[in-house]
Design a protein around this motif. Structure first.
Motif, PDB file in Angstrom:
ATOM      1  N   PRO A  31       0.812  -1.224   0.000  1.00  5.68           N
ATOM      2  CA  PRO A  31       0.000   0.000   0.000  1.00  5.68           C
ATOM      3  C   PRO A  31       0.846   1.275   0.000  1.00  5.68           C
ATOM      4  O   PRO A  31       0.408   2.309  -0.483  1.00  5.68           O
ATOM      5  N   ALA A  32       2.078   1.181   0.535  1.00  6.18           N
ATOM      6  CA  ALA A  32       2.952   2.346   0.592  1.00  6.18           C
ATOM      7  C   ALA A  32       4.401   1.900   0.406  1.00  6.18           C
ATOM      8  O   ALA A  32       4.804   0.854   0.896  1.00  6.18           O
ATOM      9  N   VAL A  33       5.181   2.725  -0.301  1.00  5.99           N
ATOM     10  CA  VAL A  33       6.583   2.414  -0.593  1.00  5.99           C
ATOM     11  C   VAL A  33       7.393   3.700  -0.483  1.00  5.99           C
ATOM     12  O   VAL A  33       6.926   4.777  -0.847  1.00  5.99           O
ATOM     13  N   TYR A  34       8.616   3.556   0.011  1.00  5.10           N
ATOM     14  CA  TYR A  34       9.547   4.682   0.042  1.00  5.10           C
ATOM     15  C   TYR A  34      10.630   4.442  -1.004  1.00  5.10           C
ATOM     16  O   TYR A  34      11.229   3.367  -1.059  1.00  5.10           O
ATOM     17  N   VAL A  35      10.879   5.426  -1.849  1.00  3.50           N
ATOM     18  CA  VAL A  35      11.927   5.341  -2.867  1.00  3.50           C
ATOM     19  C   VAL A  35      13.055   6.274  -2.454  1.00  3.50           C
ATOM     20  O   VAL A  35      12.864   7.483  -2.351  1.00  3.50           O
ATOM     21  N   GLN A  36      14.218   5.695  -2.206  1.00  4.35           N
ATOM     22  CA  GLN A  36      15.391   6.454  -1.785  1.00  4.35           C
ATOM     23  C   GLN A  36      16.372   6.524  -2.943  1.00  4.35           C
ATOM     24  O   GLN A  36      16.718   5.502  -3.538  1.00  4.35           O
ATOM     25  N   SER A  37      16.807   7.750  -3.282  1.00  4.52           N
ATOM     26  CA  SER A  37      17.724   7.917  -4.404  1.00  4.52           C
ATOM     27  C   SER A  37      18.473   9.232  -4.266  1.00  4.52           C
ATOM     28  O   SER A  37      18.213  10.023  -3.360  1.00  4.52           O
ATOM     29  N   ASP A  38      19.375   9.447  -5.212  1.00  9.98           N
ATOM     30  CA  ASP A  38      20.064  10.736  -5.287  1.00  9.98           C
ATOM     31  C   ASP A  38      19.047  11.816  -5.646  1.00  9.98           C
ATOM     32  O   ASP A  38      18.025  11.538  -6.269  1.00  9.98           O
ATOM     33  N   ALA A  39      19.360  13.033  -5.270  1.00 12.34           N
ATOM     34  CA  ALA A  39      18.476  14.154  -5.631  1.00 12.34           C
ATOM     35  C   ALA A  39      18.410  14.295  -7.149  1.00 12.34           C
ATOM     36  O   ALA A  39      19.403  14.113  -7.848  1.00 12.34           O
ATOM     37  N   HIS A  40      17.243  14.569  -7.652  1.00 13.31           N
ATOM     38  CA  HIS A  40      17.000  14.821  -9.081  1.00 13.31           C
ATOM     39  C   HIS A  40      17.289  13.596  -9.960  1.00 13.31           C
ATOM     40  O   HIS A  40      17.714  13.751 -11.100  1.00 13.31           O
ATOM     41  N   SER A  41      17.069  12.414  -9.441  1.00  8.27           N
ATOM     42  CA  SER A  41      17.251  11.200 -10.224  1.00  8.27           C
ATOM     43  C   SER A  41      16.053  11.009 -11.149  1.00  8.27           C
ATOM     44  O   SER A  41      14.914  10.913 -10.689  1.00  8.27           O
ATOM     45  N   GLU A  42      16.314  10.969 -12.455  1.00  6.94           N
ATOM     46  CA  GLU A  42      15.223  10.797 -13.414  1.00  6.94           C
ATOM     47  C   GLU A  42      14.606   9.406 -13.306  1.00  6.94           C
ATOM     48  O   GLU A  42      13.403   9.242 -13.488  1.00  6.94           O
ATOM     49  N   ASP A  74      22.505   4.402 -11.421  1.00  2.00           N
ATOM     50  CA  ASP A  74      22.073   4.153 -12.797  1.00  2.00           C
ATOM     51  C   ASP A  74      23.051   4.902 -13.691  1.00  2.00           C
ATOM     52  O   ASP A  74      23.193   6.106 -13.593  1.00  2.00           O
ATOM     53  N   THR A  75      23.748   4.150 -14.520  1.00  2.95           N
ATOM     54  CA  THR A  75      24.797   4.736 -15.343  1.00  2.95           C
ATOM     55  C   THR A  75      24.624   4.318 -16.798  1.00  2.95           C
ATOM     56  O   THR A  75      24.078   3.260 -17.094  1.00  2.95           O
ATOM     57  N   LEU A  76      25.109   5.161 -17.679  1.00  4.74           N
ATOM     58  CA  LEU A  76      25.086   4.882 -19.111  1.00  4.74           C
ATOM     59  C   LEU A  76      26.519   4.790 -19.606  1.00  4.74           C
ATOM     60  O   LEU A  76      27.326   5.694 -19.364  1.00  4.74           O
ATOM     61  N   GLU A  77      26.809   3.698 -20.270  1.00  4.89           N
ATOM     62  CA  GLU A  77      28.128   3.512 -20.868  1.00  4.89           C
ATOM     63  C   GLU A  77      27.950   3.346 -22.368  1.00  4.89           C
ATOM     64  O   GLU A  77      26.909   2.886 -22.823  1.00  4.89           O
ATOM     65  N   ARG A  78      28.981   3.734 -23.109  1.00  8.82           N
ATOM     66  CA  ARG A  78      28.957   3.565 -24.564  1.00  8.82           C
ATOM     67  C   ARG A  78      30.160   2.726 -24.965  1.00  8.82           C
ATOM     68  O   ARG A  78      31.272   2.951 -24.494  1.00  8.82           O
ATOM     69  N   LEU A 137      16.465   7.658 -26.614  1.00 10.14           N
ATOM     70  CA  LEU A 137      16.866   6.294 -26.258  1.00 10.14           C
ATOM     71  C   LEU A 137      17.114   6.164 -24.768  1.00 10.14           C
ATOM     72  O   LEU A 137      16.709   5.182 -24.138  1.00 10.14           O
ATOM     73  N   LEU A 138      17.764   7.153 -24.185  1.00 11.85           N
ATOM     74  CA  LEU A 138      18.029   7.126 -22.751  1.00 11.85           C
ATOM     75  C   LEU A 138      16.730   7.196 -21.961  1.00 11.85           C
ATOM     76  O   LEU A 138      16.559   6.490 -20.964  1.00 11.85           O
ATOM     77  N   SER A 139      15.787   8.006 -22.410  1.00  8.84           N
ATOM     78  CA  SER A 139      14.480   8.089 -21.764  1.00  8.84           C
ATOM     79  C   SER A 139      13.762   6.737 -21.838  1.00  8.84           C
ATOM     80  O   SER A 139      13.177   6.277 -20.855  1.00  8.84           O
ATOM     81  N   GLU A 140      13.834   6.097 -22.983  1.00  5.81           N
ATOM     82  CA  GLU A 140      13.220   4.774 -23.154  1.00  5.81           C
ATOM     83  C   GLU A 140      13.879   3.746 -22.240  1.00  5.81           C
ATOM     84  O   GLU A 140      13.201   2.902 -21.644  1.00  5.81           O
ATOM     85  N   LEU A 141      15.198   3.795 -22.117  1.00  6.03           N
ATOM     86  CA  LEU A 141      15.908   2.871 -21.229  1.00  6.03           C
ATOM     87  C   LEU A 141      15.497   3.079 -19.780  1.00  6.03           C
ATOM     88  O   LEU A 141      15.306   2.114 -19.027  1.00  6.03           O
ATOM     89  N   ARG A 142      15.338   4.326 -19.367  1.00 10.23           N
ATOM     90  CA  ARG A 142      14.897   4.607 -18.000  1.00 10.23           C
ATOM     91  C   ARG A 142      13.481   4.084 -17.756  1.00 10.23           C
ATOM     92  O   ARG A 142      13.189   3.552 -16.683  1.00 10.23           O
ATOM     93  N   GLN A 143      12.607   4.234 -18.736  1.00  2.41           N
ATOM     94  CA  GLN A 143      11.242   3.728 -18.592  1.00  2.41           C
ATOM     95  C   GLN A 143      11.251   2.213 -18.467  1.00  2.41           C
ATOM     96  O   GLN A 143      10.537   1.647 -17.627  1.00  2.41           O
TER      97      GLN A 143
END
Length: 157
Positions: A31-42, A74-78, A137-143
């Motif tokens: 019923p309730a969840v806490y999401v802990q992350s860095d500030a401004h994490s997309e 969450d990191t992006l590598e090429r 593409l990055l937005s799609e990966l995050r979704q």
């Protein structure tokens, strides 16, 4: 009349096999969840949005009786896949890595990590368009990552 009977039989067959449309998942056990992350994490913003869509109340602080999703990174590598004859990069493989803890009340924290892959063709002559494509593409990966975390939660009892 025959078409109506076939439609009813197909509907009953689909509902009896446990088929569910994609999208909202049954998260009634949370019923309730806490999401802990860095500030401004997309990724955290998308995760909060998905949880809200699934009728889960978002907590402002960690509570002992509620699950916690702690996004570690969450990191992006090429990685270069191919080159043009001139030596410029023609194609990249994008690797989006996500690691997080799923902390259930009264249980040990469960560490999870996964990687999502996409190929990306670069064209130096269309730099602006390719930069926009990379953002999409990055937005799609995050979704996809947010959906995967939600699915992981839905599997828990």
């Amino acid at each position: 009349m025959l078409k109506m009977a076939i439609a009813v039989v197909l509907t009953l067959a689909l509902s009896s096999c446990g088929f569910h449309l994609r999208g909202n998942l049954p998260l009634s056990q949370f019923p309730a969840v806490y999401v802990q992350s860095d500030a401004h994490s997309e990724l955290a913003e998308l995760l909060n949005e998905r949880l809200s869509q699934n009728s889960v109340r978002l907590l402002d602080s960690k509570q002992a009786d509620a699950p916690t999703i702690q996004l570690v990174s969450d990191t992006l590598e090429r990685r270069t896949l191919s080159l043009f004859p001139s030596g410029q990069v023609a194609e990249y493989e994008l690797i989006y890595k996500v690691s997080y803890y799923l902390i259930m009340p009264g249980a040990e924290p469960a560490f999870n990590q996964f990687e999502l892959y996409r190929d990306y063709q670069d064209d130096p002559n269309q730099a602006l368009a390719k930069a926009r494509e990379l953002d999409l593409l990055l937005s799609e990966l995050r979704q996809q990552a947010a959906n995967r975390i939600i699915r992981q939660m839905a599997r828990l009892n």
